[in-house]
Enzyme design. Structure first.
Site, mmCIF file in Angstrom:
data_model
loop_
_atom_site.group_PDB
_atom_site.id
_atom_site.type_symbol
_atom_site.label_atom_id
_atom_site.label_comp_id
_atom_site.label_asym_id
_atom_site.label_seq_id
_atom_site.Cartn_x
_atom_site.Cartn_y
_atom_site.Cartn_z
ATOM 1 C CE1 TYR A 53 -16.613 11.064 -16.563
ATOM 2 C CE2 TYR A 53 -14.943 11.051 -14.650
ATOM 3 C CZ TYR A 53 -15.991 10.469 -15.662
ATOM 4 O OH TYR A 53 -16.119 8.868 -15.300
ATOM 5 C CE LYS A 61 -11.784 7.319 -19.473
ATOM 6 N NZ LYS A 61 -11.735 7.379 -17.918
ATOM 7 N NE ARG A 76 -2.510 0.692 3.613
ATOM 8 C CZ ARG A 76 -1.676 0.935 4.549
ATOM 9 N NH1 ARG A 76 -1.200 2.320 4.458
ATOM 10 N NH2 ARG A 76 -1.470 0.253 5.539
ATOM 11 C CG ASP A 131 -8.867 15.265 -16.070
ATOM 12 O OD1 ASP A 131 -7.897 14.595 -16.882
ATOM 13 O OD2 ASP A 131 -9.673 14.961 -15.645
#
Length: 381
Positions: free
Chosen positions: A97, A195, A45, A170
């Protein structure tokens, strides 16, 4: 070293075995010589060798100080918002978005409010900045109307008005193959690596790159404390997929320009508006020319019959463009934002941002463009 070479050569072979492919360190914990004495890894982690290779790779591509990999793009968004406290304000692009809009709405309940503006108008952005504004949140190009914001101008002017502001970009729609916001003055770059970076529609991933040690330490603490890290196998998939980033983006951008040009010819028939920054009449074309290497692989368009029904008829009739969420993969996709990616955005906000009922978003794959044009042509007749 040219960008394409840097991308490939910065993925180093494994120093232990010489393996040319990045190893998948599928482990949760690591043997220590003594408490706190280890080889830089104690728990996955906190740190993982495969994740570190991915984080170093995106840092190099975005010209940043350091990067962090998260389990999704929205997990990355959430980490950045955790930098804020009750009473802080955000200025954000209006056609943001839908998933980001949704999470911003959640933070509103915690006393962190957002003012949505048309970020193509630099003065409008600056006019709403106050001493309580802590983030300017840009998407450029935006999703789905492909507005282009002047990153350099907004960064410079917003910091002149409030020196404590952080500019977040972004960069999902562009990717590092097209633009590098940190070079243009931004403080934080975020990617839904699902993406273009991963590029094959087979992984969920989020990436943050920062330009200062201070921001890295703050976000690293948040990442470790909240635990939304990217798994070793998904890190490996993203590393593997990213190696063809420049090849894919160049082809997708070329396909997009040809599709946009084709749709322009349909404007006297059934098409109303075509949104693509590579078209010379696009409102922000010159800004795109200034800050982007390519114009990207996304094209949006609206119909003269501006209804949800007319759009649904088209998006359910294509053969090669597959109806699906997401974008940036090798297969071409078609999407209806009003009922898919932006369905959680209130109607008045969606319409004010230019997301019409009939707006359709196309994500170009790497197929032959003649087949893609024929596919769209058939459903528009």
């Amino acid at each position: 070293m040219k960008e394409e070479t840097k991308l490939i050569q910065n993925i180093l072979s494994d120093p232990l075995t010489g393996a040319i492919s990045t190893p998948i360190y599928q482990t949760s914990t690591y043997v220590q010589e003594a408490p706190g004495v280890h080889k830089g890894f104690d728990y996955t982690r906190t740190n993982n060798p495969t994740r570190k290779i991915l984080e170093d790779l995106i840092t190099s591509l975005e010209y940043g100080y350091a990067s962090l990999a998260f389990s999704s793009g929205l997990a990355s968004v959430d980490a950045i918002l955790k930098l804020l406290k009750c009473g802080d304000k955000i200025v954000a692009v209006d056609d943001i978005y839908g998933g980001t809009f949704r999470i911003l709405n959640l933070y509103k309940k915690l006393g962190i409010s957002t003012k949505f503006v048309d970020s193509t108008n630099v003065e409008e952005v600056i006019s709403v900045i106050s001493d309580k504004t802590k983030l300017v949140w840009l998407e450029t190009p935006t999703n789905p109307t492909l507005k282009i914001s002047d990153i350099e101008s907004i960064s410079k002017k917003s910091k002149s008005k409030n020196s404590k502001i952080l500019v977040v970009v972004d960069n999902t729609f562009a990717s590092p193959a097209i633009q590098n916001p940190l070079i243009l003055g931004a403080d934080i770059v975020i990617h839904s690596a699902t993406k273009y970076l991963a590029g094959h529609s087979d992984v969920l991933a989020g990436l943050i790159t920062v330009k200062s040690p201070y921001l890295y330490e703050k976000l690293k603490y948040i990442q470790n404390a909240t635990g939304g890290v990217l798994s070793p196998i998904d890190c490996w998939l993203t590393i593997r997929g990213s190696q063809t980033l420049y090849l894919r983006v160049k082809k997708q951008s070329k396909n997009a320009f040809q599709i946009a040009s084709f749709l322009e010819k349909k404007k006297n028939n059934c098409v109303d508006q075509v949104y693509y920054p590579g078209l010379s009449h696009h409102k922000n074309h010159l800004i795109a020319v200034k800050q982007q290497r390519y114009f990207g692989g996304i094209v949006s368009f609206s119909m003269k019959n501006d209804t949800i029904e007319s759009a649904k008829k088209i998006v359910t009739s294509t053969k090669f463009f597959k109806l699906a969420e997401s974008l940036g993969g090798t297969k071409s996709l078609i999407c209806h934002p009003a009922t898919m990616t932006h369905k959680s955005t209130p109607l008045n906000i969606r319409m004010n941002a230019g997301i019409q009922d009939s707006l359709i978003r196309l994500s170009m794959g790497i197929e032959n463009v003649e087949d893609l044009i024929e596919d769209i042509d058939k459903v528009l007749k």
